[in-house]
Structure formats: C-alpha cells, structure tokens
Design a protein around this motif. Structure first.
Motif, mmCIF file in Angstrom:
data_model
loop_
_atom_site.group_PDB
_atom_site.id
_atom_site.type_symbol
_atom_site.label_atom_id
_atom_site.label_comp_id
_atom_site.label_asym_id
_atom_site.label_seq_id
_atom_site.Cartn_x
_atom_site.Cartn_y
_atom_site.Cartn_z
ATOM 1 N N THR A 196 -3.172 -10.262 20.517
ATOM 2 C CA THR A 196 -2.424 -11.458 20.120
ATOM 3 C C THR A 196 -3.118 -12.205 18.988
ATOM 4 O O THR A 196 -2.487 -12.934 18.247
ATOM 5 C CB THR A 196 -2.251 -12.403 21.318
ATOM 6 N N VAL A 197 -4.425 -12.036 18.837
ATOM 7 C CA VAL A 197 -5.191 -12.716 17.804
ATOM 8 C C VAL A 197 -5.206 -11.904 16.511
ATOM 9 O O VAL A 197 -5.504 -12.439 15.445
ATOM 10 C CB VAL A 197 -6.633 -12.983 18.310
ATOM 11 N N SER A 198 -4.860 -10.651 16.573
ATOM 12 C CA SER A 198 -4.960 -9.745 15.437
ATOM 13 C C SER A 198 -4.247 -10.256 14.183
ATOM 14 O O SER A 198 -4.822 -10.207 13.099
ATOM 15 C CB SER A 198 -4.433 -8.379 15.853
ATOM 16 N N PRO A 199 -3.007 -10.747 14.237
ATOM 17 C CA PRO A 199 -2.377 -11.266 13.014
ATOM 18 C C PRO A 199 -3.138 -12.456 12.424
ATOM 19 O O PRO A 199 -3.192 -12.619 11.213
ATOM 20 C CB PRO A 199 -0.976 -11.679 13.461
ATOM 21 N N TRP A 200 -3.737 -13.256 13.281
ATOM 22 C CA TRP A 200 -4.497 -14.403 12.784
ATOM 23 C C TRP A 200 -5.733 -13.934 12.011
ATOM 24 O O TRP A 200 -6.150 -14.590 11.052
ATOM 25 C CB TRP A 200 -4.897 -15.325 13.930
ATOM 26 N N CYS A 235 -2.643 -7.700 -5.600
ATOM 27 C CA CYS A 235 -1.266 -8.210 -5.636
ATOM 28 C C CYS A 235 -0.382 -7.311 -6.495
ATOM 29 O O CYS A 235 -0.790 -6.847 -7.573
ATOM 30 C CB CYS A 235 -1.258 -9.631 -6.190
ATOM 31 N N GLU A 236 0.828 -7.062 -6.035
ATOM 32 C CA GLU A 236 1.769 -6.250 -6.799
ATOM 33 C C GLU A 236 2.319 -7.017 -8.004
ATOM 34 O O GLU A 236 2.689 -6.427 -9.012
ATOM 35 C CB GLU A 236 2.942 -5.821 -5.910
ATOM 36 N N ASN A 237 2.387 -8.322 -7.870
ATOM 37 C CA ASN A 237 2.981 -9.149 -8.915
ATOM 38 C C ASN A 237 1.917 -9.830 -9.789
ATOM 39 O O ASN A 237 2.170 -10.893 -10.352
ATOM 40 C CB ASN A 237 3.890 -10.218 -8.285
ATOM 41 N N ARG A 238 0.748 -9.224 -9.932
ATOM 42 C CA ARG A 238 -0.310 -9.852 -10.741
ATOM 43 C C ARG A 238 0.056 -9.870 -12.226
ATOM 44 O O ARG A 238 -0.472 -10.683 -12.983
ATOM 45 C CB ARG A 238 -1.646 -9.147 -10.505
ATOM 46 N N ASP A 239 0.989 -9.005 -12.632
ATOM 47 C CA ASP A 239 1.441 -8.984 -14.024
ATOM 48 C C ASP A 239 2.477 -10.068 -14.297
ATOM 49 O O ASP A 239 2.802 -10.325 -15.447
ATOM 50 C CB ASP A 239 2.046 -7.617 -14.377
ATOM 51 N N GLN A 243 0.664 -13.099 -1.706
ATOM 52 C CA GLN A 243 1.477 -13.199 -0.483
ATOM 53 C C GLN A 243 2.226 -11.911 -0.190
ATOM 54 O O GLN A 243 2.516 -11.618 0.973
ATOM 55 C CB GLN A 243 2.447 -14.368 -0.602
ATOM 56 N N CYS A 244 2.496 -11.135 -1.214
ATOM 57 C CA CYS A 244 3.131 -9.825 -0.996
ATOM 58 C C CYS A 244 2.179 -8.909 -0.229
ATOM 59 O O CYS A 244 2.602 -8.178 0.676
ATOM 60 C CB CYS A 244 3.537 -9.207 -2.324
ATOM 61 N N TYR A 245 0.909 -8.970 -0.578
ATOM 62 C CA TYR A 245 -0.099 -8.164 0.120
ATOM 63 C C TYR A 245 -0.201 -8.599 1.584
ATOM 64 O O TYR A 245 -0.243 -7.767 2.485
ATOM 65 C CB TYR A 245 -1.451 -8.318 -0.586
ATOM 66 N N LEU A 246 -0.221 -9.912 1.799
ATOM 67 C CA LEU A 246 -0.287 -10.434 3.170
ATOM 68 C C LEU A 246 0.933 -10.003 3.975
ATOM 69 O O LEU A 246 0.806 -9.573 5.128
ATOM 70 C CB LEU A 246 -0.403 -11.959 3.153
ATOM 71 N N ALA A 247 2.115 -10.094 3.380
ATOM 72 C CA ALA A 247 3.339 -9.705 4.081
ATOM 73 C C ALA A 247 3.326 -8.226 4.441
ATOM 74 O O ALA A 247 3.735 -7.837 5.551
ATOM 75 C CB ALA A 247 4.558 -10.029 3.221
ATOM 76 N N LYS A 248 2.847 -7.384 3.517
ATOM 77 C CA LYS A 248 2.769 -5.948 3.804
ATOM 78 C C LYS A 248 1.800 -5.655 4.939
ATOM 79 O O LYS A 248 2.072 -4.826 5.802
ATOM 80 C CB LYS A 248 2.334 -5.180 2.548
ATOM 81 N N ARG A 249 0.632 -6.310 4.911
ATOM 82 C CA ARG A 249 -0.363 -6.090 5.970
ATOM 83 C C ARG A 249 0.167 -6.528 7.330
ATOM 84 O O ARG A 249 -0.021 -5.836 8.332
ATOM 85 C CB ARG A 249 -1.649 -6.860 5.651
ATOM 86 N N LEU A 250 0.824 -7.698 7.378
ATOM 87 C CA LEU A 250 1.374 -8.178 8.655
ATOM 88 C C LEU A 250 2.486 -7.259 9.150
ATOM 89 O O LEU A 250 2.585 -6.980 10.345
ATOM 90 C CB LEU A 250 1.878 -9.614 8.509
ATOM 91 N N LYS A 251 3.320 -6.789 8.235
ATOM 92 C CA LYS A 251 4.400 -5.863 8.611
ATOM 93 C C LYS A 251 3.828 -4.556 9.138
ATOM 94 O O LYS A 251 4.295 -4.011 10.144
ATOM 95 C CB LYS A 251 5.301 -5.607 7.402
#
Length: 125
Positions: free
Chosen positions: A17-21, A39-43, A52-60
C-alpha cells in the motif's frame, strides 16, 4: 528484539500500500533530473510537463504489476467445494400408516378428561 521483528512484519505488510508513495517521493526528490533527462516532453517546454509523464507511466506500470500479481494469486487459490450434487435423484413414495407402524409397539395411556368446568368460563363483566 520483539520490537524490531514487529516493525519488520508491519513494514512487510504495509509495503504494497505504501509502494505508490515511494514512487511519488522518488519523483519529487529527483524532479529536476527526471524533467531534464527522462521526460518525454523535454523538447516541448511550453507543455510544462516537468516529468509528470514519467511519474504517470511509473504509477501505471506499478498498478498493472500489482493487478497481475493479484490475478495470478486469485487464480492459483485452491477451490473448496462446499456442496455436491446428489447423484441419485430423490423420489417420494408415500407409505401407508400400517406399513410405518408395523414393527413399532403402540403404547396406550389411560384416558384422562380434564375438568372443563373451571377452565372455560366466560369472563365476568
């Protein structure tokens, strides 16, 4: 010794339960590096993605992995069958009273008559 064991077991129990945190904490600790390198959008700085794209991918990915493990765990559970079907169908054949009482001794009690005079009287008004 008992307290250390207690904390280890508590941590092991709460880890899923703590893993996403932990992932979110890692993102905030390394936000500049993630935004600059991963980041994918660094350009495209106008999007203000900041990793935030990286964070979203990791959480998914973490959620998918946890769902897959849960599915495998549920599929590997043994099945406990509580009820079984009767292999022979039940048929009801009425029997006569004489055949039921054929081998049973019948006991007869002396007849008793209760006094009805005191019991059944209309109420006095």
């Amino acid at each position: 010794m008992k307290n250390a064991l207690l904390f280890v077991l508590l941590f092991a129990t709460l880890l899923p339960t703590v893993s996403p945190w932990g992932t979110i904490a890692y993102y905030h600790a390394n936000k500049e590096y993630i935004a600059r390198v991963l980041c994918e959008n660094r350009d495209k700085p106008q999007l203000h993605c900041d990793g935030q794209c990286y964070l979203a991918k990791r959480l998914k990915a973490q959620q998918d992995k946890q769902d897959k493990e849960t599915t495998q765990r549920v599929q590997n559970l043994p099945v406990l069958q509580l009820f079984c079907e009767n292999s022979q169908p039940f048929t009801f054949e009425p029997a006569s009273v004489e055949s039921l009482l054929a081998g049973v001794p019948v006991y007869r009690f002396p007849s008793y008559v209760a006094p009805l005079v005191g019991l059944f009287r209309p109420p006095k008004v």
